[in-house]
Design a protein around this motif. Structure first.
Motif, mmCIF file in Angstrom:
data_model
loop_
_atom_site.group_PDB
_atom_site.id
_atom_site.type_symbol
_atom_site.label_atom_id
_atom_site.label_comp_id
_atom_site.label_asym_id
_atom_site.label_seq_id
_atom_site.Cartn_x
_atom_site.Cartn_y
_atom_site.Cartn_z
ATOM 1 N N ARG A 366 -28.419 20.776 -37.409
ATOM 2 C CA ARG A 366 -27.714 19.684 -37.620
ATOM 3 C C ARG A 366 -27.060 19.210 -36.390
ATOM 4 O O ARG A 366 -27.010 18.052 -36.422
ATOM 5 C CB ARG A 366 -26.652 20.002 -38.770
ATOM 6 N N LEU A 369 -29.402 16.701 -34.539
ATOM 7 C CA LEU A 369 -29.667 15.268 -35.078
ATOM 8 C C LEU A 369 -29.183 14.315 -34.343
ATOM 9 O O LEU A 369 -27.970 14.404 -33.762
ATOM 10 C CB LEU A 369 -29.694 15.345 -36.596
ATOM 11 N N CYS A 371 -28.266 10.286 -34.648
ATOM 12 C CA CYS A 371 -28.036 9.152 -35.822
ATOM 13 C C CYS A 371 -28.937 8.154 -35.415
ATOM 14 O O CYS A 371 -28.827 7.671 -34.206
ATOM 15 C CB CYS A 371 -26.330 8.952 -35.594
ATOM 16 N N CYS A 381 -24.778 15.202 -38.018
ATOM 17 C CA CYS A 381 -25.204 14.203 -38.865
ATOM 18 C C CYS A 381 -25.885 14.921 -40.510
ATOM 19 O O CYS A 381 -25.969 15.980 -40.565
ATOM 20 C CB CYS A 381 -26.488 13.398 -38.372
ATOM 21 N N GLN A 383 -28.573 13.831 -43.739
ATOM 22 C CA GLN A 383 -29.731 13.205 -43.717
ATOM 23 C C GLN A 383 -30.059 12.306 -44.966
ATOM 24 O O GLN A 383 -29.144 12.626 -46.006
ATOM 25 C CB GLN A 383 -30.859 14.043 -43.686
ATOM 26 N N CYS A 384 -30.973 11.486 -45.223
ATOM 27 C CA CYS A 384 -31.326 10.759 -46.397
ATOM 28 C C CYS A 384 -31.588 11.694 -47.811
ATOM 29 O O CYS A 384 -32.346 12.726 -47.306
ATOM 30 C CB CYS A 384 -32.323 9.783 -46.056
ATOM 31 N N CYS A 389 -38.079 11.562 -46.498
ATOM 32 C CA CYS A 389 -37.161 10.618 -45.322
ATOM 33 C C CYS A 389 -36.461 11.916 -44.401
ATOM 34 O O CYS A 389 -35.629 12.763 -45.045
ATOM 35 C CB CYS A 389 -36.437 9.875 -45.894
ATOM 36 N N PHE A 390 -36.594 11.606 -43.170
ATOM 37 C CA PHE A 390 -35.804 12.674 -42.301
ATOM 38 C C PHE A 390 -34.677 11.712 -41.368
ATOM 39 O O PHE A 390 -34.324 12.419 -40.393
ATOM 40 C CB PHE A 390 -36.777 13.067 -41.405
ATOM 41 N N ALA A 391 -34.263 10.410 -41.870
ATOM 42 C CA ALA A 391 -33.390 9.726 -41.273
ATOM 43 C C ALA A 391 -31.976 10.288 -41.198
ATOM 44 O O ALA A 391 -31.483 10.925 -42.109
ATOM 45 C CB ALA A 391 -33.272 8.321 -41.729
ATOM 46 N N ALA A 392 -31.485 10.616 -40.033
ATOM 47 C CA ALA A 392 -30.111 11.308 -39.951
ATOM 48 C C ALA A 392 -29.088 10.321 -39.616
ATOM 49 O O ALA A 392 -29.305 9.151 -38.848
ATOM 50 C CB ALA A 392 -30.277 12.260 -38.943
ATOM 51 N N CYS A 428 -30.549 6.083 -46.622
ATOM 52 C CA CYS A 428 -30.701 5.243 -45.577
ATOM 53 C C CYS A 428 -30.969 3.835 -46.229
ATOM 54 O O CYS A 428 -30.952 3.597 -47.282
ATOM 55 C CB CYS A 428 -31.696 5.852 -44.735
#
Length: 742
Positions: A366, A369, A371, A381, A383-384, A389-392, A428
């Motif tokens: 973590r 990650l 942003c 960060c 996450q979604c 989804c792996f967007a942080a 996200c």
């Protein structure tokens, strides 16, 4: 990783944690609380044996080595030691403290010197003090009440009405404390040379009341602080609006409408969970969201402004420097929203929402990650919530960009304690719900904000110097300090000097300046809150006609409710009175039903016995009177079925005791003999108590609910004649029954 780094990490992880309570069994797992500890104590026999082994020393008058050690041990000061357990090794170290740190200095002031006479001289009664008569002489029927409009109230003229127009109805309202008493003594020592002209407690309270009254009226004339919701725009408000329009906000500041909470983002509140504004950074938080259990009077500061107001602090979990901060268990800082949304973090105390704990539980992945909003690899960060989804993104970046953050049905207390079963959802901009607004503009504002922050850091020093130069010109026209403390103008010192001149206090000019400074510091100690509470009726003048009508309607409803409440209270009192009467009647009825002989004894024997002359003679002696009352108390408290027999035995025992008493006079014994004969006569000629229970059973029946009236007399008569009501009666039995009923 190198061995040195591993050692450093191990020491850092095993260090003490701040403000964390742990049981001693966590440190001593194998400790048995019931195990007995062996204690070795030297006996007298061992010491005697040691003395016998050295007889020559005793002959020469010398002290043995054992006695020397004992004497040295007794005379030397005791050294306290502590046990340090580290890495499964126990070491014993002496506790060496500086005596200056542990030695208590005796206070020069005694308790008796702080207590003064409660009586107030007559010279100060015209300023609102009570009279010199003690309060125990007050009688609500005899003591007259004096109102301000009565003629008797104007007998003592007010000498302060010529000093200021606000002191026309002056009355002392300030009540001094121990700190004020010490300051008065200090002023009398350095300012006044003649002891007869000392500054008294009453004069000090009068001056403080005058300053409070003057500031109360002066504060109304000070222009109020213009908020961002006002229609009047200033340079500062326009700059705040422009900053919000360009870069957004992650703590709610800069909103044109009602400023929301910096934690939950909502603007709704109620009396139990109000929104509190920090007087240092203007951040708004709910009481529950930030852990404000009690709202203080006057100024309120958040944790950052209270501890580190003039220093820039960094969040451990995100790059934002604004918002609602709280400290972690290791002394660093972090946003409250970061502590709520990062899954591994929790708050040790859910009521006060501090400290943030669980940092060591955050996985290394973590921290690595990046942003996708601010493009920075800083902090931790989230996450979604979409599984694919792996967007942080940082929590504060998501708030500034307007991403979807939902607590669901969970409360702040549940989220802060990291309770199991929480369902927090954060998406996200690509996976937000369909009805959620577009977030691309907010993401661009967030990126522009951090880009502008990086470029402005170079010119920050130049701007701070310019602000410091301008601050010297701004402080001249300020009425309060940055903490909300009133700055007493020169007019206050002049008024205080005139008040001191009325009482002919020495060196009034210097004393007035000192008292004004002390008044300002006293207000600063209470964070700007007034020292005397005053009701401001002029605050209603700012209401519109509709608002005043609503207030009047609400007051009428409240008045009607109070009248109904008073009526209900009177009805409740009346009901309780009736219930008490009913309960006493029920108890009396049960007593008559269960022990009717007691009623017969009381009505037909004791009342007649009271009119007898011998009884009155015995009642004049305390010993015989107490003995008779004791016997009667035993009789009425007993649950014996044969009450007449018990009464006869108790009375005979009473008379026999008088007859056998050697100290009793001949007259007392003679009167006791006459009374005994009279009591026996009353018992023999009294009502036949053997039939009382039978008569009561004919008309009444007792159950668990109470005594009930018998519907008819057939049942007791059938029981008396040994008849069963389930069997049909014969003609002879019918004749017998009707004959008994007729």
């Amino acid at each position: 990783m190198s061995p040195l780094k591993e050692i450093n990490n191990s020491y850092r992880d095993e260090g003490p944690k701040l403000r964390e309570e742990k049981h001693f069994t966590d440190f001593y797992v194998n400790l048995d609380q019931q195990e007995l500890l062996p204690v070795i104590v030297p006996s007298e026999k061992d010491q005697l044996d040691e003395v016998e082994n050295h007889p020559g020393d005793l002959i020469k008058g010398q002290i043995s080595l054992v006695d020397k050690d004992n004497e040295t041990r007794r005379n030397s000061p005791k050294t306290h030691i502590k046990q340090v357990i580290f890495k499964d090794k126990v070491t014993v170290e002496p506790i060496a403290l500086d005596r200056s740190q542990v030695k208590f200095k005796k206070c020069k002031l005694s308790i008796g010197s702080l207590v003064h006479s409660p009586r107030v001289p007559r010279a100060y009664q015209k300023f609102g003090y009570l009279t010199a008569s003690p309060i125990n002489n007050f009688d609500e029927n005899l003591t007259p009440y004096i109102k301000r409009t009565d003629n008797s109230a104007t007998l003592h003229p007010n000498p302060l009405k010529n000093i200021s127009r606000y002191q026309s109805n002056f009355k002392v309202e300030y009540d001094m404390d121990e700190q004020d008493d010490l300051y008065i003594r200090y002023l009398n020592e350095i300012r006044i040379s003649d002891p007869h002209n000392y500054l008294s407690h009453e004069i000090f309270e009068i001056v403080m009341s005058v300053l409070e009254t003057e500031w109360f009226h002066l504060e109304k004339k000070i222009p109020p602080r213009i908020s961002t919701t006002s229609e009047i725009s200033t340079r500062e408000t326009r700059a705040a609006w422009a900053h919000y329009e360009s870069y957004g906000s992650d703590d709610g500041t800069g909103y044109i409408v009602d400023q929301p909470c910096a934690v939950c983002g909502l603007s709704e509140c109620d009396n139990s969970n109000a929104i509190v504004f920090c007087d240092g950074c203007d951040v708004a938080v709910h009481q529950e969201c930030y852990g404000v259990v009690f709202i203080p009077e006057g100024q309120w500061l958040c944790r950052r402004c209270m501890i580190s107001r003039n220093r820039k602090i960094n969040c451990l979990f995100c790059p934002s420097h604004t918002g609602a901060f709280k400290q972690t268990d290791r002394g660093s800082w972090g946003h409250v929203v970061c502590g709520l949304w990062i899954p591994e973090l929790f708050f040790v105390n859910s009521h006060y929402m501090e400290p943030i704990d669980g940092i060591e539980l955050i996985p290394r992945s973590r921290w690595k990650l990046t942003c996708y909003i601010c493009k920075q690899k800083v902090g931790a960060c989230i996450q979604c919530s979409n599984k694919n989804c792996f967007a942080a993104f940082h929590v504060t970046c998501a708030k500034r960009a307007g991403l979807y953050l939902d607590f669901g049905s969970c409360s702040i207390a549940e989220v802060s304690s990291n309770a199991p079963g929480l369902r927090l959802q954060s998406f996200c901009d690509r996976h937000s719900p369909p009805d959620w607004p577009e977030c691309k503009e907010g993401i661009m504002k967030t990126r522009n904000y951090f880009a502008a922050a990086d470029s402005s850091s170079e010119t920050e020093d130049v701007v701070s110097v310019k602000k410091r130069n301008k601050s010297n010109f701004k402080t001249k026209g300020k009425w309060t300090t940055n903490r909300g403390t009133p700055i007493a103008p020169q007019m206050f010192a002049r008024l205080a000097q005139e008040v001191l001149d009325v009482f002919k206090v020495e060196n009034s000019s210097s004393l007035s300046a000192d008292l004004c400074k002390y008044w300002s510091m006293k207000r600063e100690l209470k964070r700007g809150a007034p020292l005397v509470r005053k009701f401001d009726a002029s605050s209603f003048s700012s209401f519109t006609v509709d608002e005043m009508k609503q207030r009047v309607e609400f007051a009428n409803l409240l008045s009607n409710d109070v009248e109904k409440l008073q009526e209900m209270a009177s009805l409740v009192v009346e009901r309780q009175t009736v219930l008490q009467l009913r309960d006493s009647t029920i108890r009396k009825a049960k007593s008559i039903y269960t022990h009717p002989e007691k009623i017969v004894v009381r009505e037909s024997i004791l009342k007649r016995m009271n009119n007898y002359s011998s009884y009155r003679t015995l009642m004049q002696e305390k010993k015989t009177r107490d003995a008779l009352n004791s016997q009667l108390q035993i009789f009425f408290d007993s649950e014996n079925d044969e009450c007449i027999k018990l009464f006869r035995e108790l009375m005979d025992a009473y008379f026999n005791e008088i007859e056998s008493d050697e100290k009793a006079s001949r007259r007392i014994k003679s009167e006791a003999k006459k009374l005994q004969i009279h009591v026996h006569t009353l018992l023999e000629s009294g009502v036949d108590t053997s039939q009382i229970q039978r008569w009561l059973a004919k008309d009444f029946s007792i159950t668990d609910s109470g005594i009930e009236h018998a519907p008819w007399q057939g049942i007791p008569l059938m029981e008396e004649q040994e008849l069963d009501q389930t069997e049909p009666l014969s003609e002879t039995e019918n004749k017998t029954l009707w004959k008994a009923l007729s």
